[in-house]
Design a protein around this motif. Structure first.
Motif, PDB file in Angstrom:
ATOM      1  N   GLY A   2       0.800  -1.129  -0.036  1.00 48.31           N
ATOM      2  CA  GLY A   2      -0.067  -0.011  -0.014  1.00 48.31           C
ATOM      3  C   GLY A   2       0.708   1.259   0.046  1.00 48.31           C
ATOM      4  N   GLY A   3       0.109   2.267  -0.133  1.00 42.75           N
ATOM      5  CA  GLY A   3       0.820   3.631  -0.207  1.00 42.75           C
ATOM      6  C   GLY A   3       0.229   4.906  -0.437  1.00 42.75           C
ATOM      7  N   LEU A   4       0.784   5.761  -0.543  1.00 42.19           N
ATOM      8  CA  LEU A   4      -0.192   7.128  -1.037  1.00 42.19           C
ATOM      9  C   LEU A   4      -0.006   7.321  -2.681  1.00 42.19           C
ATOM     10  CD1 LEU A   4      -1.551   9.930  -0.607  1.00 42.19           C
ATOM     11  CD2 LEU A   4       0.469  10.851  -0.137  1.00 42.19           C
ATOM     12  N   VAL A   5      -1.141   7.621  -3.392  1.00 45.34           N
ATOM     13  CA  VAL A   5      -1.143   7.635  -4.781  1.00 45.34           C
ATOM     14  C   VAL A   5      -2.221   8.557  -5.172  1.00 45.34           C
ATOM     15  CG1 VAL A   5      -2.620   5.735  -5.042  1.00 45.34           C
ATOM     16  CG2 VAL A   5      -1.185   6.405  -6.957  1.00 45.34           C
ATOM     17  N   GLN A   6      -1.945   9.302  -6.355  1.00 45.92           N
ATOM     18  CA  GLN A   6      -2.874  10.258  -6.680  1.00 45.92           C
ATOM     19  C   GLN A   6      -4.160   9.668  -7.518  1.00 45.92           C
ATOM     20  OE1 GLN A   6      -0.635  12.982  -8.776  1.00 45.92           O
ATOM     21  NE2 GLN A   6      -0.386  14.481  -7.273  1.00 45.92           N
ATOM     22  N   THR A   7      -5.192  10.338  -7.546  1.00 47.62           N
ATOM     23  CA  THR A   7      -6.190   9.731  -8.246  1.00 47.62           C
ATOM     24  C   THR A   7      -5.904   9.584  -9.759  1.00 47.62           C
ATOM     25  OG1 THR A   7      -7.898  11.222  -7.226  1.00 47.62           O
ATOM     26  CG2 THR A   7      -8.504  10.528  -9.167  1.00 47.62           C
TER      27      THR A   7
ATOM     28  N   SER B 155      -1.774   3.878  -9.933  1.00 39.69           N
ATOM     29  CA  SER B 155      -1.933   2.517  -9.846  1.00 39.69           C
ATOM     30  C   SER B 155      -0.898   2.099  -8.467  1.00 39.69           C
ATOM     31  CB  SER B 155      -1.123   1.905 -10.964  1.00 39.69           C
ATOM     32  OG  SER B 155      -1.962   2.344 -12.017  1.00 39.69           O
ATOM     33  N   LEU B 156      -1.379   1.048  -7.995  1.00 42.68           N
ATOM     34  CA  LEU B 156      -0.675   0.254  -6.930  1.00 42.68           C
ATOM     35  C   LEU B 156      -0.587  -1.146  -7.106  1.00 42.68           C
ATOM     36  CD1 LEU B 156      -1.433   2.241  -3.509  1.00 42.68           C
ATOM     37  CD2 LEU B 156       0.758   1.889  -4.582  1.00 42.68           C
ATOM     38  N   ARG B 157       0.314  -1.856  -6.736  1.00 43.14           N
ATOM     39  CA  ARG B 157       0.174  -3.408  -6.858  1.00 43.14           C
ATOM     40  C   ARG B 157       0.478  -3.833  -5.204  1.00 43.14           C
ATOM     41  NH1 ARG B 157       4.415  -7.989  -8.453  1.00 43.14           N
ATOM     42  NH2 ARG B 157       3.024  -9.379  -9.458  1.00 43.14           N
TER      43      ARG B 157
ATOM     44  N   SER C 158      -6.477   3.105 -12.213  1.00 46.83           N
ATOM     45  CA  SER C 158      -7.176   4.227 -12.309  1.00 46.83           C
ATOM     46  C   SER C 158      -7.848   4.244 -10.892  1.00 46.83           C
ATOM     47  CB  SER C 158      -8.561   3.916 -13.431  1.00 46.83           C
ATOM     48  OG  SER C 158      -8.036   3.573 -14.384  1.00 46.83           O
ATOM     49  N   LEU C 159      -6.884   4.466  -9.767  1.00 41.42           N
ATOM     50  CA  LEU C 159      -7.559   4.621  -8.429  1.00 41.42           C
ATOM     51  C   LEU C 159      -8.389   5.769  -8.162  1.00 41.42           C
ATOM     52  CD1 LEU C 159      -4.390   2.977  -6.897  1.00 41.42           C
ATOM     53  CD2 LEU C 159      -6.839   2.177  -6.502  1.00 41.42           C
ATOM     54  N   LYS C 160      -9.392   5.625  -7.499  1.00 41.73           N
ATOM     55  CA  LYS C 160     -10.133   6.898  -7.034  1.00 41.73           C
ATOM     56  C   LYS C 160     -10.337   7.359  -5.559  1.00 41.73           C
ATOM     57  CE  LYS C 160     -13.585   5.222 -10.515  1.00 41.73           C
ATOM     58  NZ  LYS C 160     -14.772   4.757 -10.781  1.00 41.73           N
ATOM     59  N   PRO C 161     -10.465   8.360  -4.975  1.00 37.93           N
ATOM     60  CA  PRO C 161     -10.353   8.432  -3.673  1.00 37.93           C
ATOM     61  C   PRO C 161     -11.149   7.572  -2.867  1.00 37.93           C
ATOM     62  CG  PRO C 161     -10.688  10.530  -4.811  1.00 37.93           C
ATOM     63  CD  PRO C 161     -10.651   9.435  -5.895  1.00 37.93           C
ATOM     64  N   GLU C 162     -12.289   7.080  -3.463  1.00 44.18           N
ATOM     65  CA  GLU C 162     -13.098   6.103  -2.737  1.00 44.18           C
ATOM     66  C   GLU C 162     -12.546   4.688  -2.476  1.00 44.18           C
ATOM     67  OE1 GLU C 162     -14.164   8.007  -5.188  1.00 44.18           O
ATOM     68  OE2 GLU C 162     -15.454   6.941  -6.559  1.00 44.18           O
ATOM     69  N   ASP C 163     -11.233   4.572  -3.087  1.00 38.59           N
ATOM     70  CA  ASP C 163     -10.714   3.373  -3.077  1.00 38.59           C
ATOM     71  C   ASP C 163      -9.952   3.186  -1.684  1.00 38.59           C
ATOM     72  OD1 ASP C 163     -10.213   3.225  -6.475  1.00 38.59           O
ATOM     73  OD2 ASP C 163     -11.664   1.756  -5.212  1.00 38.59           O
ATOM     74  N   THR C 164      -9.849   4.449  -1.240  1.00 33.57           N
ATOM     75  CA  THR C 164      -8.854   4.801   0.037  1.00 33.57           C
ATOM     76  C   THR C 164      -9.366   3.798   1.061  1.00 33.57           C
ATOM     77  OG1 THR C 164      -8.251   6.922  -0.369  1.00 33.57           O
ATOM     78  CG2 THR C 164      -8.281   6.331   1.959  1.00 33.57           C
TER      79      THR C 164
ATOM     80  N   THR D  80      -2.900  -3.597   4.559  1.00 35.27           N
ATOM     81  CA  THR D  80      -1.979  -2.543   4.077  1.00 35.27           C
ATOM     82  C   THR D  80      -2.734  -1.405   3.713  1.00 35.27           C
ATOM     83  OG1 THR D  80      -0.078  -2.249   2.442  1.00 35.27           O
ATOM     84  CG2 THR D  80      -1.910  -3.438   1.828  1.00 35.27           C
ATOM     85  N   LEU D  81      -2.422  -0.192   4.152  1.00 32.25           N
ATOM     86  CA  LEU D  81      -3.247   1.151   3.760  1.00 32.25           C
ATOM     87  C   LEU D  81      -2.934   1.554   2.717  1.00 32.25           C
ATOM     88  CD1 LEU D  81      -5.022   3.424   4.895  1.00 32.25           C
ATOM     89  CD2 LEU D  81      -3.035   4.474   5.734  1.00 32.25           C
ATOM     90  N   VAL D  82      -4.051   1.687   1.808  1.00 32.33           N
ATOM     91  CA  VAL D  82      -4.261   2.466   0.452  1.00 32.33           C
ATOM     92  C   VAL D  82      -4.716   3.760   0.611  1.00 32.33           C
ATOM     93  CG1 VAL D  82      -4.724   2.461  -2.201  1.00 32.33           C
ATOM     94  CG2 VAL D  82      -3.848   0.461  -0.941  1.00 32.33           C
TER      95      VAL D  82
END
Length: 118
Positions: free
Chosen positions: A8-13, A16-18, A84-90, A112-114
């Motif tokens: 996990g981690g911090l990513v912008q709208t 992508s993360l794996r 295509s991550l969105k804020p609601e995927d947090t 793991t925090l996203v």
């Protein structure tokens, strides 16, 4: 039995993360393993799962087309590629075994925090 999520981690709208799930202590090939997530103030929900023996995959409708689950049976690993991550995927993301869709069993490992920033 242990299933530990990482990646996990911090990513912008739109980013992508794996995520990776490391499984040990049980016969990996015999189970369905899935990803769940819990957003602040919300109940934990199923995200995706994979039948390890035949590779069949399932997704929550909101994730279909954006998330891809896969496994490396030789390594006892399950992955979740999130695009295509969105804020609601947090959320905090966890992996676990399932009996059927949405029905985990066994104890929960560390998640793991996203965090997806807008």
């Amino acid at each position: 039995v242990q299933l530990q999520a990482s990646g996990g981690g911090l990513v912008q709208t739109g980013g992508s993360l794996r995520l990776s799930c490391t499984a040990s202590g049980f016969s990996f090939d015999d189970y369905t393993i899935g990803w769940f997530r819990q957003a602040p103030g919300k109940e934990r929900e199923a995200v995706s799962c994979i039948h390890i023996s035949d590779g069949d995959t399932y997704y929550r409708k909101a994730m279909k087309g954006r998330f891809t689950i896969s496994s490396d049976n030789a390594k006892g690993m399950v992955y979740l590629q999130m695009n295509s991550l969105k804020p609601e995927d947090t959320a905090v993301y966890y992996c676990n075994r399932l009996t059927t869709w949405g029905n985990p069993f066994g104890s929960w490992g560390q998640g793991t925090l996203v965090t997806v920033s807008s």
